[in-house]
Design an enzyme around this catalytic site. Structure first.
Site, PDB file in Angstrom:
ATOM      1  N   SER A   1      17.112 -20.575-122.382  1.00 17.52           N
ATOM      2  CA  SER A   1      17.854 -21.760-122.825  1.00 17.52           C
ATOM      3  C   SER A   1      18.466 -22.513-121.654  1.00 17.52           C
ATOM      4  O   SER A   1      18.745 -21.945-120.599  1.00 17.52           O
ATOM      5  CB  SER A   1      18.967 -21.363-123.794  1.00 17.52           C
TER       6      SER A   1
HETATM    7  N1  SAH Z   1      18.859 -16.329-125.932  1.00 14.29           N
HETATM    8  C1  SAH Z   1      17.783 -16.754-125.063  1.00 14.29           C
HETATM    9  C2  SAH Z   1      16.949 -17.827-125.704  1.00 14.29           C
HETATM   10  C3  SAH Z   1      15.800 -17.248-126.397  1.00 14.29           C
HETATM   11  S1  SAH Z   1      14.667 -18.399-127.137  1.00 14.29           S
HETATM   12  C4  SAH Z   1      18.292 -17.201-123.723  1.00 14.29           C
HETATM   13  O1  SAH Z   1      19.388 -16.845-123.368  1.00 14.29           O
HETATM   14  O2  SAH Z   1      17.609 -17.880-122.984  1.00 14.29           O
HETATM   15  C5  SAH Z   1      14.700 -17.779-128.791  1.00 14.29           C
HETATM   16  C6  SAH Z   1      14.248 -16.370-129.004  1.00 14.29           C
HETATM   17  O3  SAH Z   1      14.354 -16.103-130.403  1.00 14.29           O
HETATM   18  C7  SAH Z   1      12.777 -16.101-128.670  1.00 14.29           C
HETATM   19  O4  SAH Z   1      12.705 -15.058-127.748  1.00 14.29           O
HETATM   20  C8  SAH Z   1      12.153 -15.705-130.004  1.00 14.29           C
HETATM   21  O5  SAH Z   1      11.173 -14.712-129.881  1.00 14.29           O
HETATM   22  C9  SAH Z   1      13.359 -15.188-130.754  1.00 14.29           C
HETATM   23  N2  SAH Z   1      13.257 -15.161-132.212  1.00 14.29           N
HETATM   24  C10 SAH Z   1      12.665 -16.043-133.038  1.00 14.29           C
HETATM   25  N3  SAH Z   1      12.819 -15.668-134.326  1.00 14.29           N
HETATM   26  C11 SAH Z   1      13.546 -14.518-134.318  1.00 14.29           C
HETATM   27  C12 SAH Z   1      14.038 -13.644-135.326  1.00 14.29           C
HETATM   28  N4  SAH Z   1      13.827 -13.863-136.631  1.00 14.29           N
HETATM   29  N5  SAH Z   1      14.747 -12.560-134.955  1.00 14.29           N
HETATM   30  C13 SAH Z   1      14.972 -12.306-133.643  1.00 14.29           C
HETATM   31  N6  SAH Z   1      14.551 -13.095-132.643  1.00 14.29           N
HETATM   32  C14 SAH Z   1      13.839 -14.193-132.972  1.00 14.29           C
END
Ligand code: SAH
Length: 237
Positions: free
Chosen positions: A75
């Site tokens: 992010s």
């Molecule tokens: N928190 C991260 C951003 C991750 S992007 C950061 O600090 O950069 C969003 C993430 O959500 C992805 O890795 C994706 O695989 C995950 N994701 C999507 N749907 C999900 C779900 N139902 N449960 C858990 N993770 C999920």
């Protein structure tokens, strides 16, 4: 301190400055000119470059999201800071994060909270993040593989919940349920029509702040238009 650490520190300071500038530029949405100093200190402390592939270290501190593989992204620093600020995490708090990804937001939350529980649906990402966070010395983060839309009932209730993927039209009910009285839930919600969901839904997501008062009454406020990857729901059922 090895060679390069100084450079990384300087890049991190510049990133924190950019976040502060973007916060001021978006003050109308945020309702304030500056974020919680504890959040800004955490942003200045966490080694963001350790969360991206080494070939990307030179631009790890740019204020934008970046690809991390598996079709996922780390992010944008501004967004991590804003979500952490909205979650209003106190030192004794227990926090749930949905969407571990590389674990960067987990680390920032771990600087602010007593304990962080984080759930990732892609097993490789969850395993890599757990190993990385352990290696960086974070001993107050529990990573689990699973569908975060269902929350983590064994460890509920949570003082704050941060969802880093966009829910489809409504906040997952399990997450509202697992929020403690007085708790804050920060979640992007995609309000686009079904046919328009893919591939470009970015402009139709709202970052919501859902609050539960001491008596359990729930209210919500739409803070900001945002762009997150979709929250995969019901994929495992
Ligand atoms: N928190 C991260 C951003 C991750 S992007 C950061 O600090 O950069 C969003 C993430 O959500 C992805 O890795 C994706 O695989 C995950 N994701 C999507 N749907 C999900 C779900 N139902 N449960 C858990 N993770 C999920």
């Amino acid at each position: 301190m090895g060679k390069g650490d100084g450079e990384m520190q300087a890049a991190r300071r510049a990133m924190v400055q950019e976040i502060a500038d973007e916060v001021r530029a978006t003050r109308k949405h945020l309702g304030k000119d500056a974020l919680d100093p504890r959040v800004m200190a955490a942003m200045g402390k966490v080694a963001r470059h350790a969360f991206v592939p080494q070939v990307n270290w030179s631009n790890a501190y740019e204020n934008r999201p970046q690809p991390i593989g598996h079709g996922q992204t780390i992010s944008q620093p501004y967004m991590v800071a804003v979500m952490s600020d909205l979650a209003a995490v106190a030192p004794a708090d227990r926090v749930l994060e949905i969407g571990t990804g590389c674990g960067y937001q987990s680390a920032v939350l771990a600087e602010l909270a007593a304990r962080v529980f984080t759930i990732e649906v892609v097993p490789e990402l969850a395993n890599q993040a757990a190993e990385r966070l352990r290696g960086l010395g974070y001993d107050n983060i529990d990573v689990r593989i699973g569908d975060g839309a269902l929350g983590w009932p064994e460890h509920a209730p949570f003082d704050a919940i941060v969802v880093t993927a966009a829910a489809w039209h409504r906040v997952p009910p399990a997450l509202i349920e697992q929020l403690a009285p007085g708790g804050r839930l920060v979640v992007p919600v995609d309000r686009s029509k079904a046919a328009a969901r893919y591939p470009f839904t970015a402009q139709r997501q709202d970052l919501l702040l859902v609050s539960k008062d001491a008596r359990g009454k729930v209210s919500e406020r739409s803070v900001l238009p945002v762009a997150f990857v979709p929250l995969v729901e019901g994929g495992t059922g």
